[in-house]
Design an enzyme around this catalytic site. Structure first.
Site, PDB file in Angstrom:
ATOM      1  N   LEU A 120      51.121  65.242  28.308  1.00 39.30           N
ATOM      2  CA  LEU A 120      51.895  66.448  28.061  1.00 39.30           C
ATOM      3  C   LEU A 120      50.914  67.550  27.684  1.00 39.30           C
ATOM      4  CD1 LEU A 120      54.984  65.194  25.979  1.00 39.30           C
ATOM      5  CD2 LEU A 120      54.922  65.849  28.394  1.00 39.30           C
ATOM      6  N   ASP A 121      51.138  68.748  28.191  1.00 39.83           N
ATOM      7  CA  ASP A 121      50.238  69.857  27.911  1.00 39.83           C
ATOM      8  C   ASP A 121      50.161  70.141  26.405  1.00 39.83           C
ATOM      9  OD1 ASP A 121      49.753  70.153  30.584  1.00 39.83           O
ATOM     10  OD2 ASP A 121      51.145  71.830  30.859  1.00 39.83           O
ATOM     11  N   TYR A 122      49.126  70.833  26.020  1.00 41.56           N
ATOM     12  CA  TYR A 122      48.893  71.189  24.616  1.00 41.56           C
ATOM     13  C   TYR A 122      50.092  71.917  24.021  1.00 41.56           C
ATOM     14  CZ  TYR A 122      46.516  73.349  20.584  1.00 41.56           C
ATOM     15  OH  TYR A 122      46.157  73.761  19.326  1.00 41.56           O
TER      16      TYR A 122
END
Length: 275
Positions: free
Chosen positions: A106-108
């Site tokens: 999952l992206d930051y």
């Protein structure tokens, strides 16, 4: 029983299967004292002596399956130390005795359901494009989707790395100048949801993963984790067992209209006039 070397390393909880392959290529693994760099080598864990970075490979660890409700502004990695500015998911897994690895990322700036496991074979199947495991995101976007935007998302969006598979879309609510939608995709391209919505002219403002295959985030508090139940594990394995049962939707054939509006990747709209 013989197994592939990278699988034995992953099953022992040393690293994910992909990371194990990198270790082999780097010459960090030996079989009976000999350095091995080739992929696909099979070993017998009961007879062969395997070392990774000079340390004997331990017997395969018990399988563990963990769901984490990842907060935003947290890196999806188990490597590197935590600090006040760049927390990693390791900070939220204290108490998990097994060495597990994230299934995808999952992206930051994305929060929500993140699956972690030391079952390398299952993780590989869940991520492989042929199985089309669905992933559902709650998304706040700029503006409101027009019918032609919805049609484009549901039939496939052309990105720089090719046409996407059709997505499933559900409108949730409108808030002032923005709106909330649920988007289900069947692929795992980098930043796919963000790029798809950017392509139709509605940048993502907030993003949260609600579901991964048969798993649902439910009421799990932000920043907390739990182990999957036996029924959840069985359903997850079933989702990755038969690629024919989980084939993605086919690209729809949209008939040409004399005045159909077409949105280009840059967001400009032009009208197509039938000849």
């Amino acid at each position: 029983m013989e197994v592939r070397l990278q699988k034995a390393i992953a099953d022992a909880g040393v690293a994910s299967r992909r990371a194990a392959e990198e270790m082999i290529r780097a010459g960090r693994v030996t079989i009976n004292g000999e350095v091995v760099r080739e992929m696909g080598v099979k070993i017998d864990p009961a007879k062969d002596h395997i070392k990774v970075d000079g340390r004997h490979l331990k017997p395969a660890a018990p399988k563990a399956y963990v769901m984490l409700n990842k907060p935003k502004e947290v890196l999806t990695t188990l490597e590197g130390p935590d600090n006040e500015e760049r927390l990693t998911i390791r900070h939220f897994l204290r108490g998990v005795r097994h060495r597990v690895f994230p299934v995808g990322r999952l992206d930051y700036d994305t929060e929500g359901l993140l699956l972690l496991t030391n079952d390398g074979e299952l993780a590989q199947r869940l991520l492989h494009p042929r199985y089309h495991v669905p992933k559902t995101y709650l998304t706040k976007i700029k503006g409101t989707l027009e019918p032609e935007d919805m049609q484009q998302l549901e039939t496939g969006v052309r990105l720089e790395d090719g046409m996407t598979a059709p997505a499933q879309l559900k409108k949730i609510r409108k808030v002032e100048e923005n709106s909330w939608i649920e988007l289900t995709i069947y692929e795992g391209r980098t930043h796919q949801v963000k790029r798809m919505l950017e392509a139709v002219g509605h940048p993502v403002l907030k993003l949260k993963r609600l579901r991964f295959g048969p798993l649902t985030l439910g009421l799990l508090p932000l920043g907390e984790y739990r182990f999957l139940t036996d029924p959840e594990i069985h359903r997850l394995k079933a989702a990755a067992a038969n690629r024919n049962r989980h084939a993605r939707p086919r690209l729809a054939q949209v008939p040409a209209s004399p005045h159909r509006r077409i949105r280009t990747p840059r967001g400009r709209v032009r009208r197509r006039v039938a000849s």
